[in-house]
Each structure stands twice: as C-alpha cells, then as structure tokens.
Design a protein around this motif. Sequence first.
Motif, PDB file in Angstrom:
ATOM      1  N   GLN A 109      70.326 104.179 -20.082  1.00 28.76           N
ATOM      2  CA  GLN A 109      69.753 103.874 -18.888  1.00 28.76           C
ATOM      3  C   GLN A 109      70.523 103.027 -17.852  1.00 28.76           C
ATOM      4  OE1 GLN A 109      67.211 105.370 -17.786  1.00 28.76           O
ATOM      5  NE2 GLN A 109      66.805 106.257 -19.856  1.00 28.76           N
ATOM      6  N   VAL A 110      71.698 102.474 -18.341  1.00 28.25           N
ATOM      7  CA  VAL A 110      72.565 101.954 -17.397  1.00 28.25           C
ATOM      8  C   VAL A 110      73.745 102.667 -16.940  1.00 28.25           C
ATOM      9  CG1 VAL A 110      72.308  99.659 -18.541  1.00 28.25           C
ATOM     10  CG2 VAL A 110      74.203 100.989 -19.211  1.00 28.25           C
ATOM     11  N   ILE A 111      73.722 104.121 -17.415  1.00 31.82           N
ATOM     12  CA  ILE A 111      74.552 105.138 -16.820  1.00 31.82           C
ATOM     13  C   ILE A 111      74.277 105.192 -15.460  1.00 31.82           C
ATOM     14  CG2 ILE A 111      75.200 107.382 -17.072  1.00 31.82           C
ATOM     15  CD1 ILE A 111      75.172 107.171 -19.925  1.00 31.82           C
ATOM     16  N   GLU A 112      73.282 105.210 -15.046  1.00 35.01           N
ATOM     17  CA  GLU A 112      72.805 105.327 -13.333  1.00 35.01           C
ATOM     18  C   GLU A 112      73.728 104.523 -12.854  1.00 35.01           C
ATOM     19  OE1 GLU A 112      68.681 106.084 -12.850  1.00 35.01           O
ATOM     20  OE2 GLU A 112      69.381 105.677 -10.783  1.00 35.01           O
ATOM     21  N   GLU A 113      73.404 103.202 -13.433  1.00 30.56           N
ATOM     22  CA  GLU A 113      74.298 101.711 -12.749  1.00 30.56           C
ATOM     23  C   GLU A 113      75.769 102.133 -12.564  1.00 30.56           C
ATOM     24  OE1 GLU A 113      72.701  98.486 -14.488  1.00 30.56           O
ATOM     25  OE2 GLU A 113      74.078  97.230 -13.260  1.00 30.56           O
ATOM     26  N   MET A 114      76.166 102.620 -13.665  1.00 28.62           N
ATOM     27  CA  MET A 114      77.694 102.856 -13.819  1.00 28.62           C
ATOM     28  C   MET A 114      78.037 103.902 -12.680  1.00 28.62           C
ATOM     29  SD  MET A 114      78.368 103.192 -17.984  1.00 28.62           S
ATOM     30  CE  MET A 114      78.643 101.926 -18.940  1.00 28.62           C
ATOM     31  N   ILE A 115      77.341 105.002 -12.528  1.00 26.72           N
ATOM     32  CA  ILE A 115      77.713 105.835 -11.522  1.00 26.72           C
ATOM     33  C   ILE A 115      77.659 105.270  -9.954  1.00 26.72           C
ATOM     34  CG2 ILE A 115      76.868 108.177 -10.324  1.00 26.72           C
ATOM     35  CD1 ILE A 115      75.886 108.734 -13.166  1.00 26.72           C
ATOM     36  N   ASP A 116      76.695 104.420 -10.068  1.00 25.74           N
ATOM     37  CA  ASP A 116      76.578 103.539  -8.606  1.00 25.74           C
ATOM     38  C   ASP A 116      77.822 102.764  -8.535  1.00 25.74           C
ATOM     39  OD1 ASP A 116      74.165 104.664  -8.066  1.00 25.74           O
ATOM     40  OD2 ASP A 116      73.095 102.955  -8.739  1.00 25.74           O
ATOM     41  N   LYS A 117      78.425 102.275  -9.350  1.00 25.40           N
ATOM     42  CA  LYS A 117      79.509 101.378  -9.490  1.00 25.40           C
ATOM     43  C   LYS A 117      80.750 102.043  -9.313  1.00 25.40           C
ATOM     44  CE  LYS A 117      78.790  96.756 -10.466  1.00 25.40           C
ATOM     45  NZ  LYS A 117      77.273  96.509 -10.820  1.00 25.40           N
ATOM     46  N   TYR A 118      80.800 103.434  -9.681  1.00 27.87           N
ATOM     47  CA  TYR A 118      81.766 104.208  -9.614  1.00 27.87           C
ATOM     48  C   TYR A 118      81.974 104.722  -8.030  1.00 27.87           C
ATOM     49  CZ  TYR A 118      84.249 108.825  -9.590  1.00 27.87           C
ATOM     50  OH  TYR A 118      85.208 109.984  -8.958  1.00 27.87           O
ATOM     51  N   ASN A 119      80.853 104.836  -7.572  1.00 28.44           N
ATOM     52  CA  ASN A 119      80.586 105.424  -6.148  1.00 28.44           C
ATOM     53  C   ASN A 119      81.139 104.176  -5.307  1.00 28.44           C
ATOM     54  OD1 ASN A 119      80.026 107.910  -6.581  1.00 28.44           O
ATOM     55  ND2 ASN A 119      77.769 107.532  -6.691  1.00 28.44           N
ATOM     56  N   GLU A 120      80.970 103.081  -5.482  1.00 29.71           N
ATOM     57  CA  GLU A 120      81.314 101.814  -4.862  1.00 29.71           C
ATOM     58  C   GLU A 120      83.004 101.731  -4.839  1.00 29.71           C
ATOM     59  OE1 GLU A 120      79.335  98.568  -6.348  1.00 29.71           O
ATOM     60  OE2 GLU A 120      77.406  99.291  -5.710  1.00 29.71           O
ATOM     61  N   GLY A 121      83.435 102.401  -5.760  1.00 27.83           N
ATOM     62  CA  GLY A 121      85.054 102.666  -5.652  1.00 27.83           C
ATOM     63  C   GLY A 121      85.540 101.860  -6.797  1.00 27.83           C
ATOM     64  N   HIS A 122      85.006 101.895  -7.987  1.00 24.43           N
ATOM     65  CA  HIS A 122      85.576 101.361  -9.319  1.00 24.43           C
ATOM     66  C   HIS A 122      86.013 102.429 -10.141  1.00 24.43           C
ATOM     67  CE1 HIS A 122      82.707  97.934  -8.026  1.00 24.43           C
ATOM     68  NE2 HIS A 122      83.863  97.221  -8.389  1.00 24.43           N
ATOM     69  N   ASP A 123      87.176 102.104 -10.922  1.00 20.95           N
ATOM     70  CA  ASP A 123      87.748 103.257 -11.695  1.00 20.95           C
ATOM     71  C   ASP A 123      87.111 103.151 -13.077  1.00 20.95           C
ATOM     72  OD1 ASP A 123      89.641 105.366 -10.329  1.00 20.95           O
ATOM     73  OD2 ASP A 123      89.738 103.466  -9.213  1.00 20.95           O
TER      74      ASP A 123
END
Length: 321
Positions: A109-123
Amino acid sequence: MVKLAIVVPCYNEEEIFEYTSKELENLIIELINKNKISKDSYVLYVNDGSKDSTWLCIENACQKYDHCHGLKLAGNVGHQNALLAGLHYVKDKCDASISIDADLQDDIQVIEEMIDKYNEGHDIIYGVRKDRSSDTFFKRFTAQSFYKIMHAMGVKSVYNHADFRLLSARAMQQLALYKERNIFLRGLIPLIGYKSACVYYARKERIAGESKYPLKKMLSFAFDGITSFSIKPITFILGLGIFIVIVSCIAILYTLISYLFGWTAPGWSSIMLSIWFIGGVQLLAIGLIGEYIGKVYVEVKERPRYNVEKVIEEKDHETTL
Ligand code: UDP
Ligand code: MG
C-alpha cells in the motif's frame, strides 16, 4: 505518467505465488485507475532457478493477467543477483522500478506514496520498517547488531530498510555501472548519491512458504556486507598486531630482567597462554586477509552474475535467449 515495473525475485515460491501475483495485479490496476502509473506498467517476476514449479506459476500468471512479465534465470544466483538481473532488464524499459520480495511481507500500500515521492523529484525511495514486532527477538537483535557494525565500519545504509525500494531509470542506469560480483544492494544504492527519501510501513509475517534466509545464510550475508564495503577489519587487525608486538617487547624485557636477576622463571601457564593467544591472533589475521583475497579472486574472474534463459513480455509469447 510514470511507467512502473515492479521487480520480484522468486525462489521456490510456488506456495505463495498465486496470492502474490493476484495482489500485485490488483495493485497495478488500482494505480492505473487512479492515474498514478501508465497503462503499460507491469510486474516482472524473476525466477531465480527455483527447484519447484515457480516458473510454471509465472507462465500461468502471464497468461491470466495483463500486467505480468517473466524472466527466467538459468540457475540459482541468490536474491541480490536475481534482483539485479530484474533491474538490469527493466532499466531501459520503464521510468521507475520497485523491488519487493515475493512473500509481500512489505506493505504494497505504500507503493503509491513512493510514486508520489518519485514525482516530487526523488530518484531513490527506501521502504523503511516502522517496527520489527513481527520478528523474533533473535532476528531483531542480530539485525540491530549488523546495522551497528556496518555503521562503525563506515558503510552508509538505511536503518531498517530491506530490498523494498523505488529506483528511477537513471538510478538503475547508474547502478548498472557497479560491476562487482559480491553484490550488496543495501550498501551500494546509497553510494549512487541521487536525491532519496523514505516511506514507512509495518512489515507483516510471511503467510506461506518459508524464509530462504536461515541463520547461516543471514550471517554470511552480513559478513559479506561488511567485507565487501570496508577494509576497516584489516586496519583493525594491523593495529592489534602492532599492539601485541609492543606488549611482547615488554614481556621479553621482563623475562630477560627476571633471568639476569635470577628471579623465578615464568611458568608453563604463561607460555601456553601466549602461544595460544598469538596463534589465535595470527590465524584470525590470516583468515581475514584470506577473505579479502578470496573476494578479489572472485571479482577478477568477472564471471557473469546471472544468465537469462527465457523472457515473457506478452501473452502466449515466450522468448528463449
Ligand atoms: N530469493 C531469491 N533467491 C534465493 C533466495 C531468495 O530470489 O536464492 C528471493 C525470495 O524468493 C524472496 C526474497 O528473495 O522473494 C527474499 O527471501 P525471503 O522472503 O525468504 O527472505 P526473508 O524475508 O526471510 O529475509
Ligand atoms: Mg521474506
């Protein structure tokens, strides 16, 4: 929208595979419907030379589900190399990957949050366990000691993070430049140095099948982690050697003085003790140096870390490499 590839190394996971593949397919569909990921996102199952019917399960899942791909390695190369094989395979075919163990002990369920963080510019986004309550006291204790030793040796690794993480395509491309055979991803990935973040979750227990990391494997994994990243143990042994030489000089001086002044000669026990002690230290030092030489030996051969045998990228289409 990000094209996501979830990479799942699988070794003898037939008991849990049906559950895992269903959960991940549903997750991909859910994320597509929420417009979080592109429609061509998928899950890549890497079969790490399983002795059971795992590959057959993967083939079936690829027939049944729309977002399922499979990669069959020619033999068992271990969790880290199997995961690496998957990451190398997807690095030019997606925008980001998420690696996760086949038992789904890590919370998807935290994968969605990971994607949000990716979209914020984290690699790089590390999945970090909030607590270790599902672990036995022993596993908790050994894990904690491991992180402490790693830290003392100067290895940067994220505390309580296993191999559940998001990597951007460029982070995967950088990772591919690290050519070492003795691979320890948890230590390697922080070295890439791109902007990173953490997401926190509670880890569940394995619902079926058994852990492929019994104590012996866990200890050797920890030892490899330390010796692949740090030469501090050698430096420590050198320091210890110098210290013992100094102590021996004092002992020799004392023995000579005792001899000259006719004091009673040192007894059997002290001789035995020193022989054992020095012998032990020498063996330890030789063993440790041997360990590093062994690592160099393995690295210079530059053997491939894995061999890919078959790939499934579309339904009814299996490519043999
Ligand atoms: N695994 C693998 N090759 C191996 C051993 C394990 O690909 O030689 C995979 C396994 O299928 C699982 C992951 O590595 O997806 C982690 O293994 P496991 O869950 O048994 O480890 P634990 O969670 O107990 O540390
Ligand atoms: Mg597990």
